[in-house]
Motif scaffolding. Structure first.
Motif, mmCIF file in Angstrom:
data_model
loop_
_atom_site.group_PDB
_atom_site.id
_atom_site.type_symbol
_atom_site.label_atom_id
_atom_site.label_comp_id
_atom_site.label_asym_id
_atom_site.label_seq_id
_atom_site.Cartn_x
_atom_site.Cartn_y
_atom_site.Cartn_z
ATOM 1 N N SER A 32 0.833 -1.202 0.000
ATOM 2 C CA SER A 32 0.000 0.000 0.000
ATOM 3 C C SER A 32 0.867 1.250 0.000
ATOM 4 O O SER A 32 0.620 2.208 -0.759
ATOM 5 C CB SER A 32 -0.935 -0.002 1.205
ATOM 6 N N TYR A 54 -4.746 -5.010 -2.155
ATOM 7 C CA TYR A 54 -6.149 -5.277 -1.826
ATOM 8 C C TYR A 54 -6.459 -6.768 -1.905
ATOM 9 O O TYR A 54 -7.177 -7.308 -1.047
ATOM 10 C CB TYR A 54 -7.051 -4.494 -2.781
ATOM 11 N N LYS A 58 -7.891 -8.880 1.108
ATOM 12 C CA LYS A 58 -9.190 -9.519 1.006
ATOM 13 C C LYS A 58 -9.124 -10.996 1.400
ATOM 14 O O LYS A 58 -10.118 -11.571 1.876
ATOM 15 C CB LYS A 58 -9.721 -9.381 -0.429
ATOM 16 N N VAL A 71 -5.069 0.288 2.704
ATOM 17 C CA VAL A 71 -5.580 -0.264 1.452
ATOM 18 C C VAL A 71 -6.501 0.739 0.763
ATOM 19 O O VAL A 71 -6.394 0.974 -0.450
ATOM 20 C CB VAL A 71 -6.319 -1.598 1.712
ATOM 21 N N TYR A 72 -7.411 1.341 1.505
ATOM 22 C CA TYR A 72 -8.337 2.311 0.911
ATOM 23 C C TYR A 72 -7.563 3.488 0.319
ATOM 24 O O TYR A 72 -7.816 3.910 -0.814
ATOM 25 C CB TYR A 72 -9.335 2.817 1.951
ATOM 26 N N LEU A 75 -5.733 2.481 -2.932
ATOM 27 C CA LEU A 75 -6.671 2.304 -4.034
ATOM 28 C C LEU A 75 -7.209 3.639 -4.526
ATOM 29 O O LEU A 75 -7.313 3.885 -5.736
ATOM 30 C CB LEU A 75 -7.837 1.413 -3.595
ATOM 31 N N ALA A 402 -11.147 -1.051 -6.254
ATOM 32 C CA ALA A 402 -10.361 -2.165 -6.785
ATOM 33 C C ALA A 402 -10.904 -2.615 -8.140
ATOM 34 O O ALA A 402 -10.138 -2.884 -9.076
ATOM 35 C CB ALA A 402 -10.375 -3.323 -5.790
#
Length: 434
Positions: A32, A54, A58, A71-72, A75, A402
């Motif tokens: 990230s 991601y 996941k 992660v957010y 992305l 994603a």
């Protein structure tokens, strides 16, 4: 990113001590961060690294309290450079702009449309399904629109004018004939609709709380000596809550009875007839929202924190800290498990109320103060606006970000890129396999 500096330093210290075979959490956070620092002129690589982080995230077995934020952010930053409009200098989530500060955004009965107000005196209607389309101007004035409110049925929008009165605007093409009041010239501090009724509540400059209707006589239901910033009416029992500049939470319960509430004796006489006041401190209360369940009042303050108030028990639940400046707007999502806040620190934040240890998602692309924010009716998106005049949209679920990466990039990481940015000891897989 500036709002992640402390977290980033902590993460980098973890990386420096990581073993040759990192844990999944370390791998997710490392990738990230690699994506975040990747320059924008390598958009495909930046995006694929974020998408692969991601994918690992996941799969699970990841420390939940930090990695979801990383992660957010990775992305989102990657998506900014995919489909960037260099001609208009607009990122993918920049919907458009007013000609001055955006003060408020609200949704109506149709989830595909929302409304915005500005100090430029306009109220605009936007199509959420066509973000770059030209908005419809539904109201225009030479006065500053302080905020807007929507009636429960979504048929009437209220524009509250700064230091002036208010305007009632039909959102329908053929307004009902019984809606005769289109403008209320009486100057107000603030105003709101009464849920489930064709009435609205105003706070006059002199402090009277006045209940008004489209076809009914005006009625005074309370009075205050304090400066009220925002009103919120409980849908369940009709209690009126008021956030004040003096840091006092005021409330009037049904049956309403006119009662003066001078600041000097609020604590000594905190409950009198249908009125009560609770001093939460010296910091101004700027915004309020009631949870969908009706049992929690969320309070945003000048201090930059959020107070959660237990409505049935009339007591403090907890205080959430994180913003570096005044909280300007606050809203629960439809499920009541997330809370959106905006602030003069230039960020909007999405807080997970089910776990106090979980870091908020930080949305910090506005270049000025963020004054307003709203979840869409399904809770899948957030709309924000602020001093940079832009309106921005944000997906709540990182899966959308994603998905968009693989929809816009027609390749996967090469083996050489995988070895460098993921690791030679980790078996290669296609990042975009569909």
């Amino acid at each position: 990113m500036r709002s992640l500096l402390t977290t980033t330093l902590l993460i980098l210290s973890i990386y420096s001590n990581a073993q040759k075979n990192p844990t999944t959490t370390e791998l997710v956070m490392s990738m990230s961060q690699r994506s975040l620092v990747m320059p924008g002129y390598l958009p495909d690589l930046k995006a694929l690294i974020a998408r692969q982080a991601y994918e690992f995230w996941k799969e699970g077995n990841v420390e939940p309290y930090v990695s979801h934020l990383n992660v957010y952010q990775a992305l989102y930053e990657a998506n900014k450079y995919l489909g960037y409009d260099s001609v208009r200098n607009m990122a993918y989530n920049q919907v458009g702009m007013h000609s001055n500060t955006v003060t408020s955004v609200v949704f109506g009965s149709d989830p595909n449309f929302y409304y915005s107000s500005s100090t430029d005196g306009k109220v605009l209607k936007w199509d959420l399904t066509s973000p770059r389309s030209i908005p419809e101007t539904i109201y225009e004035s030479d006065k500053i629109v302080q905020s807007i409110e929507m009636s429960n049925d979504g048929k009437v929008l209220m524009a509250i004018l700064y230091q002036e009165g208010l305007a009632l605007i039909s959102t329908e093409k053929n307004p009902h004939e019984d809606i005769k009041v289109l403008e209320d010239p009486q100057p107000v501090q603030t105003a709101t609709f009464i849920p489930g009724e064709r009435k609205y509540l105003t706070v006059a400059k002199s402090g009277e709380l006045i209940l008004k209707g489209f076809n009914t006589k005006s009625e005074q239901v309370g009075k205050t000596a304090l400066k009220i910033n925002q009103l919120k009416v409980d849908e369940q029992d009709g209690t009126i809550y008021a956030g004040t500049e003096e840091g006092v939470l005021e409330a009037w319960e049904k049956p309403y009875q006119v009662k003066e509430s001078p600041i000097e004796d609020i604590m000594e006489n905190w409950r009198q007839q249908s009125y009560f006041g609770y001093k939460l401190g010296s910091f101004s209360i700027n915004c309020l929202d009631i949870s969908p369940s009706g049992d929690i009042l969320a309070i945003g303050r000048d201090r930059g924190d959020i107070v959660l108030w237990d409505i049935p028990k009339k007591q403090l639940i907890r205080i959430i800290s994180g913003h570096q400046s005044t909280v300007t707007d606050i809203q629960f999502n439809p499920k009541g498990d997330l809370l959106l806040t905006t602030s003069r620190d230039g960020t909007a934040r999405i807080w997970d109320l089910t776990d106090s240890r979980k870091l908020p998602i930080i949305l910090d692309d506005h270049d000025e103060w963020v004054f307003t924010g709203s979840f869409n009716p399904s809770g899948t998106q957030v709309i924000t606006g602020g001093g940079d005049e832009y309106i921005r949209t944000w997906p709540v679920d990182p899966s959308y970000l994603a998905f968009r990466i693989c929809a816009m990039i027609n390749r996967n990481l090469t083996q050489e890129e995988w070895d460098e940015f993921v690791g030679r000891d980790i078996p290669y897989s296609m990042t975009c396999s569909d």
